[in-house]
Design a protein around this motif. Structure first.
Motif, PDB file in Angstrom:
ATOM      1  N   UNK A 132      32.858 -19.715  -4.012  1.00 12.66           N
ATOM      2  CA  UNK A 132      31.578 -19.909  -3.500  1.00 12.66           C
ATOM      3  C   UNK A 132      30.684 -18.795  -3.391  1.00 12.66           C
ATOM      4  N   UNK A 148      29.516 -12.947  -3.486  1.00  8.16           N
ATOM      5  CA  UNK A 148      28.948 -11.792  -3.393  1.00  8.16           C
ATOM      6  C   UNK A 148      29.933 -10.675  -2.864  1.00  8.16           C
ATOM      7  N   UNK A 206      29.705 -16.669  -0.741  1.00  6.88           N
ATOM      8  CA  UNK A 206      29.963 -15.550  -0.035  1.00  6.88           C
ATOM      9  C   UNK A 206      31.193 -14.932  -0.967  1.00  6.88           C
ATOM     10  N   UNK A 207      31.969 -15.722  -1.335  1.00  3.93           N
ATOM     11  CA  UNK A 207      33.022 -14.884  -2.317  1.00  3.93           C
ATOM     12  C   UNK A 207      32.499 -14.395  -3.765  1.00  3.93           C
TER      13      UNK A 207
END
Lengths: 265, 265
Positions: free
Chosen positions: A12, A17, A14-15
């Motif tokens: 996803x 990033x 955040x991961x």
DNA sequence: GACCCGGCGATCGAATATGGTCGGTTCCGA
DNA sequence: TCGGAACCGACCATATTCGATCGCCGGGTC
């Protein structure tokens, strides 16, 4: 936990990033295109991620890519106009990365091309990498699926690689399927060669430790012949080079029993 | 959803949340879909669990999944700009650098303090540095007067250090005048200690390889005692720490025969 | 046996993320 | 200095995810 393609997890935002930051910390700086391909997202999305991360001060955006903040630590412009044959090296590394499978145990030598290769292996699972290169080790240090083993040895500063008797001895006890080595020249007459004796010793030891030796050499090295022979032609099972390599030399190499794969940048 | 009763009845829910936390700690971050499939529950249920766990501060929810708290900001522990006791570490390193003379052969362990020390040794002449730290090696790679020798070993990513049997064996054959090691705790009762077994093994080997062991520890580590003892108090010939260290512990260390030098940042 | 209650899963509108494309800007080589 | 290529920001259509409400199930209680 290897679902399908390496690194092709549904992950996803955040991961992603997080991965971008890790990649940047490993490599100092990367182009937008590299990042997009590395995290399997579109350039638009990566651009958005970079904007958000830069707003938090976690990286510095530059035209065409991003780099670590405040980082005089490593001046590695992502568009390396100083480096020769950068695009070719990248294409060679890209192809070589395709030769590495989850679960493999490989040896990676020193050099910019092998460094490029290492950077493309961060998503692999259950990988064991033996290397004498600080750059390779650093590139894979944060890769969760990669176990990195360094040879010991004396540090040769300019190329960030370990050489000498200790390095050779530590390789003597290891055996892996494939070794990816670079070197400064490759010719049909004398195989791989390098101008430095200590480096040559390690390269030989690496070749000894692997069932297959795969040579990565851009066109500037094909046909070149430097002082110390490291791997004879009949021990090179595959040469990966780019389209600008002299055809005559490639033919001679093929005649000498070397499989040759030519990539186009 | 009463939090009180959760502890009384060890139903499935509490166990599932435990498993979610475990999975997250193992992988750093996971998407909602991955978690749902891993714990064999619906995405809605996992979403509820995540909401509850996030309310307790045990994880950070993000769009599409969850990750360990603090994730983005304290990603690279060794590059910590806002790290703890930075000024103290610098002062300790500054003093330790004064203990190193031209022509010395020393061992430098892993850690931020030893990294700081290495950065202050670039001007030395005829120096030999044995280290298991990639950061130390990198710091001295371009120093003309320093010969850097790395131990081999398995790379422990988060601290950028080589550990394991190979690292210990390569130290067995070396002998130097002084070893500068850091560790995670130092106390009069148990000497230097670290929470990681593999790291402990290397630290012990480093101490063995040196005539004198010099411990570099900021005040946050003085009096601390972690799981694995690496160097007993009577083998530590000098402890360099800062003025904020607890005086009682320093007195106990002195009583144990450790010379203590206190620097002021 | 009827009722309550906590936990679980399904569904729907709302919010958010993603990728393609367009026009303006920046960068690089000639 | 100039022209072309690459890059950036913004807009929009689509896909994915979130939060809230509802119904179902099993266990405990009166």
């Amino acid at each position: 936990m290897s679902d399908h393609d390496a690194g092709r997890r549904p992950g996803f935002a955040a991961e992603r990033r997080e991965r971008i930051l890790r990649l940047l910390r490993a490599n100092g700086s990367m182009s937008l295109r590299e990042l997009a391909s590395a995290v399997h997202a579109s350039e638009v999305t990566v651009r958005r991620d970079l904007r958000a991360l830069a707003a938090d001060g976690l990286l510095d955006r530059r035209h065409g890519g991003a780099m670590l903040p405040g980082g005089l630590t490593r001046e590695a412009p992502y568009r390396e106009k100083t480096g020769v044959a950068t695009a070719e090296k990248a294409a060679i590394a890209e192809y070589a990365a395709g030769l590495v499978e989850d679960g493999d145990a490989i040896v990676l030598g020193g050099g910019t091309t092998t460094h490029e290769l290492a950077r493309r292996l961060t998503g692999r699972r259950d990988l064991t990498v033996v290397t004498n290169s600080l750059l390779v080790a650093e590139a894979l240090a944060d890769a969760p699926g990669a176990e990195v083993v360094m040879t010991g040895g004396a540090l040769r500063g300019p190329i960030r690689a370990l050489v000498g008797g200790a390095a050779e001895r530590s390789l003597a006890g290891t055996h892996v399927r494939r070794a990816f080595v670079s070197g400064n020249g490759v010719s049909a007459a004398r195989g791989l060669s390098t101008p430095n004796m200590a480096v040559a010793g390690v390269d030989r030891a690496m070749a000894e430790a692997a069932a297959e030796v795969i040579a990565l050499a851009d066109h500037t090295k094909v046909g070149a012949d430097t002082m110390f022979q490291t791997v004879p032609p009949d021990r090179v099972s595959l040469l990966v080079t780019d389209a600008a390599a002299p055809p005559a030399e490639l033919a001679a190499l093929r005649a000498a029993g070397v499989r040759v794969h030519v990539v186009t940048p």
